[in-house]
Design a protein around this motif. Sequence first.
Motif: not given
Length: 254
Positions: A96-98, A90, A84, A101, A94, A108, A104, A86
Amino acid sequence: MFANLALRSVLKSSGCIFRESSASALCSSLCTAPRTRSAAAPLLSGPSGKSGCFTSQPPVRHYARATKKRTAAPPSQLSDLAPTMLKLDYAAVPLAQTTDDLVKRLLTLELASHKEKLQLKREQLISQVQRNENDRKSEEVRVAILTTRIRNYQEHMHQHPKDKTNKRRMLMAIDKRKKILKQLRLVRYDAFEKVCKQLGITYTFPPEYYRRVTHRWLAKKAFCLKVYQEVQKRKKEERLKMKQSQVTTKNTKA
């Protein structure tokens, strides 16, 4: 004379007939012998189980050989990286977390290559030993980079032990790291201890100097020492002359 020659030819012919008759009698006696199990039975039995005169047992084929036991592979240095996390490119973004899936997963380590995982691992080791945030060329950082490379080579050599090229590169990296650690140990011992502790390096002292002593090597060493002493003696004389000349110039000016 002719009688002797005729007698010899008769004896030779009778000897051949006797040998042929004895061989045929032996073969017939073996074939007509009663079939009893004894120690010589396997030597006279054929492939179909029927006994014969001069039949031999078929060769034994070892199909069920024992498999070679392979040693367990050592734990990889990338095993502690969570899928999980990154990627390195990346990690400071910021958004990249929002993201959703699917995106993401692409950002990751779940679908990352071995090279991208190795870059992230190298940055982790550098952050443990670097002096400040902008430090990229100190001895500690170079040791961390070489440690990541060496461990990667070790994992590769465990899977491919006949890869001579990468084995040579691994040995060269190990020698280079030894030189840096040796220099760091002489200059900054506290940093040397910190690097070995943080990176899990076991520093072994180099072996004592050993060389097969020969008459040629002893003569060469004695000659080099004599030359060195003579050079030092001449330098000392030149320094004394320079001091005397300086003293004389001062006296004349005064």
